[in-house]
Write an enzyme that holds these catalytic residues in place. Structure first.
Site, PDB file in Angstrom:
ATOM      1  N   ASN A 126       0.849  -1.199   0.000  1.00 22.42           N
ATOM      2  CA  ASN A 126       0.000   0.000   0.000  1.00 22.42           C
ATOM      3  C   ASN A 126       0.882   1.244   0.000  1.00 22.42           C
ATOM      4  O   ASN A 126       2.097   1.160  -0.035  1.00 22.42           O
ATOM      5  CB  ASN A 126      -0.966  -0.016   1.192  1.00 22.42           C
ATOM      6  CG  ASN A 126      -0.216  -0.106   2.509  1.00 22.42           C
ATOM      7  OD1 ASN A 126       0.651   0.708   2.788  1.00 22.42           O
ATOM      8  ND2 ASN A 126      -0.541  -1.111   3.314  1.00 22.42           N
ATOM      9  N   ASP A 159      -3.977  -6.089   5.392  1.00 23.42           N
ATOM     10  CA  ASP A 159      -4.994  -6.880   6.100  1.00 23.42           C
ATOM     11  C   ASP A 159      -5.148  -8.262   5.477  1.00 23.42           C
ATOM     12  O   ASP A 159      -5.637  -9.188   6.113  1.00 23.42           O
ATOM     13  CB  ASP A 159      -6.352  -6.165   6.026  1.00 23.42           C
ATOM     14  CG  ASP A 159      -6.336  -4.881   6.824  1.00 23.42           C
ATOM     15  OD1 ASP A 159      -5.616  -4.838   7.828  1.00 23.42           O
ATOM     16  OD2 ASP A 159      -7.029  -3.921   6.420  1.00 23.42           O
ATOM     17  N   LYS A 191       7.891 -16.879 -11.149  1.00 17.71           N
ATOM     18  CA  LYS A 191       7.194 -15.727 -11.738  1.00 17.71           C
ATOM     19  C   LYS A 191       5.974 -16.240 -12.514  1.00 17.71           C
ATOM     20  O   LYS A 191       6.120 -17.097 -13.394  1.00 17.71           O
ATOM     21  CB  LYS A 191       8.154 -14.983 -12.660  1.00 17.71           C
ATOM     22  CG  LYS A 191       7.599 -13.717 -13.218  1.00 17.71           C
ATOM     23  CD  LYS A 191       8.655 -12.969 -14.002  1.00 17.71           C
ATOM     24  CE  LYS A 191       8.067 -11.755 -14.659  1.00 17.71           C
ATOM     25  NZ  LYS A 191       9.056 -11.061 -15.483  1.00 17.71           N
ATOM     26  N   PHE A 226      -3.883   3.248  15.119  1.00 17.32           N
ATOM     27  CA  PHE A 226      -4.326   4.212  14.116  1.00 17.32           C
ATOM     28  C   PHE A 226      -5.532   3.626  13.383  1.00 17.32           C
ATOM     29  O   PHE A 226      -5.595   2.413  13.166  1.00 17.32           O
ATOM     30  CB  PHE A 226      -3.216   4.494  13.096  1.00 17.32           C
ATOM     31  CG  PHE A 226      -2.273   5.580  13.531  1.00 17.32           C
ATOM     32  CD1 PHE A 226      -1.463   5.408  14.639  1.00 17.32           C
ATOM     33  CD2 PHE A 226      -2.192   6.777  12.822  1.00 17.32           C
ATOM     34  CE1 PHE A 226      -0.592   6.412  15.060  1.00 17.32           C
ATOM     35  CE2 PHE A 226      -1.329   7.792  13.220  1.00 17.32           C
ATOM     36  CZ  PHE A 226      -0.531   7.603  14.338  1.00 17.32           C
ATOM     37  N   LYS A 268     -12.847   0.115  16.936  1.00 15.58           N
ATOM     38  CA  LYS A 268     -11.509  -0.506  16.965  1.00 15.58           C
ATOM     39  C   LYS A 268     -10.866  -0.349  18.346  1.00 15.58           C
ATOM     40  O   LYS A 268     -10.213  -1.257  18.846  1.00 15.58           O
ATOM     41  CB  LYS A 268     -10.585   0.175  15.950  1.00 15.58           C
ATOM     42  CG  LYS A 268     -10.678  -0.385  14.554  1.00 15.58           C
ATOM     43  CD  LYS A 268      -9.629   0.286  13.682  1.00 15.58           C
ATOM     44  CE  LYS A 268      -9.554  -0.346  12.312  1.00 15.58           C
ATOM     45  NZ  LYS A 268      -8.645   0.368  11.418  1.00 15.58           N
ATOM     46  N   LYS A 284      -9.873  -3.808  20.119  1.00 14.10           N
ATOM     47  CA  LYS A 284      -8.432  -4.129  20.200  1.00 14.10           C
ATOM     48  C   LYS A 284      -7.837  -3.803  21.562  1.00 14.10           C
ATOM     49  O   LYS A 284      -6.630  -3.862  21.753  1.00 14.10           O
ATOM     50  CB  LYS A 284      -7.684  -3.409  19.079  1.00 14.10           C
ATOM     51  CG  LYS A 284      -8.222  -3.898  17.741  1.00 14.10           C
ATOM     52  CD  LYS A 284      -7.575  -3.378  16.535  1.00 14.10           C
ATOM     53  CE  LYS A 284      -8.421  -3.827  15.345  1.00 14.10           C
ATOM     54  NZ  LYS A 284      -7.753  -3.786  14.085  1.00 14.10           N
TER      55      LYS A 284
END
Ligand SMILES: Cc1cc2nc3c(=O)[nH]c(=O)nc-3n(C[C@H](O)[C@H](O)[C@H](O)COP(=O)(O)O)c2cc1C
Length: 393
Positions: free
Chosen positions: A208, A277, A287, A319, A333, A337
């Site tokens: 990301n 995630d 490959k 975060f 969250k 958590k």
């Protein structure tokens, strides 16, 4: 104590310039990186070489000197400084600053910086009591410049009165105070930063856009405030601060292992990374050449949740980078958590989230306290997070 801190030390042309050597040396001993900028007149009192040796860094005094590596120097020193200290500060320097004159490297650097500026005047008592000088001091104080007042006593010129440079150890103490003190001394902080990469085949990955900038800023602030920092770093483009123990990882699973391996050693975990995630269910080492490829993804381990289960009295900051229902998701969250604080940011907002130097967050405590940062530099968000976290101790 000043590990990770960069100090720009300005030295001007007063008889007390030699005392700046001790200021420089003390700051270096405390772990700071010191960039000395001398005025041309200061070099009449102490040679730049002395500061070069004491700071182990090149000394800047000529705005027009071309260095081997090209950079706009007054801007680079201005931007890298966590604090600018001018010791000794002449009446001339104070007058120039109060009136926006930038005719040398020191005044130009100060003008180009957002860092706090600590001015330590030293001069003859008549000069110090001159109403013009005092007006300039007042003007600068109103603008937020911090003054370390000179002492009374016998001055180098033979006169007796106020004007003697404050003792170097006092200047260093004031500098530490301006930097927020060492309120994280004796704390060990584990910070995760950047994105993780999940292998598809022998050459391809899913990742990301996380740059690691937010994590790097938190690490820098925590070290500056006295903490020992472990940085677990995935895929990042930002420079990671020197002085932190850096553990490089690739996948979310690797990050999870690195966090868990170091958990017993730390007091605080700040999860500013963006771990993937999902991972590819059956990655291959070869490959892939097929015309059409269908990747099957499976859920990755949830690092924050696993830390939350075993954290005991350690503090956990997570975060929540969301694209919708920001506060609802962030609050759920926080509970699921078992975190102490969540830093929520809407990554769809202009200037916030991945890869920006700025961020716009809401910090939510488990007790319900909410604080918004507005759009500010990530370094400011980092300071806010550490300030807020102290309320959880
Ligand atoms: C021997 C000597 C000592 C000086 N000491 C001081 C001093 O302690 N404080 C001060 O404000 N000016 C002092 N001055 C005057 C400054 O050097 C002068 O104002 C100069 O323009 C300052 O330049 P700068 O601010 O760019 O360094 C001194 C001058 C000389 C010749």
């Amino acid at each position: 104590m000043l590990k990770g801190v960069t100090v720009a030390l300005g030295v001007t042309g007063g008889i007390a310039a030699y005392k700046a050597c001790e200021v420089c040396s003390s700051l270096v001993k405390l772990g700071a990186k010191v960039n000395v900028i001398m005025t041309k007149n200061a070099t009449e009192f102490v040679r730049p070489l002395t500061f070069e040796v004491l700071s182990n860094n090149p000394v800047t005094y000529d705005m027009w000197e071309r260095k081997r590596e090209w950079e706009v120097e007054h801007v680079s020193i201005a931007q890298s400084a966590d604090v600018i200290v001018v010791a000794p500060a002449t009446a001339n320097l104070i007058g120039k600053l109060a009136n926006g004159v930038c005719d040398d490297m020191l005044t130009t650097t100060i003008m180009a910086s957002n860092a706090p500026v600590v001015i330590c005047p030293a001069m003859n008592v008549v000069m110090y009591e001159n109403p013009i000088l005092q007006e300039n001091v007042e003007k600068l104080k109103k603008r937020g410049y911090i003054f370390v007042e000179p002492e009374e006593g016998r001055l180098a010129c033979g006169a007796v009165g106020r004007g003697r440079l404050a003792p170097p150890e006092h200047i260093v103490q004031e500098t530490i105070k301006v930097l927020g003190g060492a309120d994280y001394a004796n704390k060990k902080v584990l910070i995760t930063a950047g994105g993780t990469s999940e292998r598809i085949d022998g050459v391809r990955y899913i990742t990301n856009r996380s740059s690691g900038k937010m994590g790097a800023c938190i690490a820098r602030s925590a070290m500056r405030r006295g903490a020992e920092v472990i940085l677990v770093v995935g895929n990042v483009t930002a420079d990671m601060p020197k002085g932190a123990k850096i553990i490089r990882v690739e996948s979310t699973e690797d990050m999870y292992k690195a966090v868990m391996d170091n958990l017993s050693d730390v007091d605080i975990v700040i999860k500013s990374a963006a771990p993937a995630d999902y991972k590819v269910l059956n990655p291959t080492n070869k490959k892939i050449k097929d015309e059409k490829v269908c990747l099957e993804l499976t859920k990755n381990v949830d690092i924050a949740r696993e830390v939350g289960k075993v954290k005991g009295d350690k503090k956990l900051v997570i975060f929540a980078a969301e694209t919708e229902n920001l506060l609802d998701y962030a609050k759920s969250k926080l509970v699921s958590k078992n975190a102490d604080m969540v830093v929520a940011n809407d990554v769809t907002r202009e200037g916030a989230g991945f890869n920006h130097d700025t961020n716009d967050v809401v910090i939510i405590h488990k007790g319900g306290r909410e604080v918004s940062s507005g759009l500010v530099q990530k370094s400011q968000v980092a300071e806010m997070i550490l300030d807020e976290l102290k309320l959880e101790w």
